[in-house]
Scaffold this motif. Sequence first.
Motif, PDB file in Angstrom:
ATOM      1  N   PHE A 118     -49.813 -29.155  58.230  1.00 43.61           N
ATOM      2  CA  PHE A 118     -49.856 -28.550  57.540  1.00 43.61           C
ATOM      3  C   PHE A 118     -48.780 -29.293  56.556  1.00 43.61           C
ATOM      4  O   PHE A 118     -47.977 -28.985  56.585  1.00 43.61           O
ATOM      5  N   SER A 139     -48.350 -28.564  51.278  1.00 48.39           N
ATOM      6  CA  SER A 139     -47.722 -27.450  50.631  1.00 48.39           C
ATOM      7  C   SER A 139     -47.961 -26.561  51.597  1.00 48.39           C
ATOM      8  O   SER A 139     -48.183 -26.489  52.428  1.00 48.39           O
ATOM      9  N   ASN A 140     -46.976 -25.415  51.662  1.00 51.22           N
ATOM     10  CA  ASN A 140     -46.997 -23.764  52.751  1.00 51.22           C
ATOM     11  C   ASN A 140     -47.561 -22.924  51.405  1.00 51.22           C
ATOM     12  O   ASN A 140     -47.101 -22.172  51.771  1.00 51.22           O
ATOM     13  N   LEU A 156     -54.937 -25.833  52.651  1.00 51.08           N
ATOM     14  CA  LEU A 156     -53.561 -26.593  52.628  1.00 51.08           C
ATOM     15  C   LEU A 156     -53.429 -27.529  53.928  1.00 51.08           C
ATOM     16  O   LEU A 156     -53.145 -28.191  54.101  1.00 51.08           O
TER      17      LEU A 156
END
Length: 317
Positions: A168, A171-172, A187
Amino acid sequence: MTGANSSLSVEFVLTGFSDHPELKTLLFVVFFAIYLITMVGNLGLVALIYVERQLHTPMYIFLCNLALMDSCCSCAITPKMLENLFSKDKMISFYECMAQFYFLCLAETADCFLLAAMAYDRYVAICSPLHYHTRMSKTLCIQMTVGTFIASALHSMIHVGFLLRLSFCRSNQIDHFFCDILPLYRLSCTDPFINELMIYIFSMPIQIFTIATVLVSYFCILFTICKMKSKEGRGKAFSTCASHFFSVSIFYICLLMYIRPFEEGDKDIPVAIFYTIIVPLLNPFIYSLRNKEVINVLKRILNAYKILKQMSPSTAN
């Protein structure tokens, strides 16, 4: 982060209700009340079935396990959601995220098999009543229940195992109130094609098999009921199956609404609220309030409690 191992250090942000900060107190009160009622209703039903020998039949054994799975689903989702309503960072670790999805997948998969088993049980009870105890023995019931949990656990492990291959790096922020599989795919900077393929290979057959079992069972039940000459017999058969069919309908309607192309996400949250929070709340009441055996057992327990309460002051004197 380029490797799969780098995903283990990821912390996600659950942004599910961030768009409505002014409603966080109201949402907390509502969802906390729902959570308490869900746990009391489901675990109370489990305790009632466990204690009352009259309810030690295949139908109630399946219902007991369904209530356990609804409790598992609620425990996996609601506590973290309530915490994040007042949390500043709304963080969830990678391990927590995988555990949350595992138990959700376990509960939802088990629900599918248990609802199909309950439909088959009603089919045998109404269409072949003379052979019911032979075809739905306690041994078969236990085998079906154990098989349900083994298959559900393996199914969940497969999807979690394939999630571990993803990295990932985009983005988190998960635009959801829990770690669901589709937002995680969005994601991922690793192509989730194999993961999506696993859904079609493992999840779709489960859905098709269980839905087909329910539909075929109820078609046969309806056909048998329509052939009954006694109005009383028809009414009893309808009342026996109505609560189960209503619960099955709600569950599968929500599930089918949720199965859409992977890139769409605008309706994830409302539908997910319904099938992860509202359905576990409704099930114990649907089965209890429309079930004469459960109501009679509850009345007997309450009456016994009243008698003991009335006797206790006189005993003390």
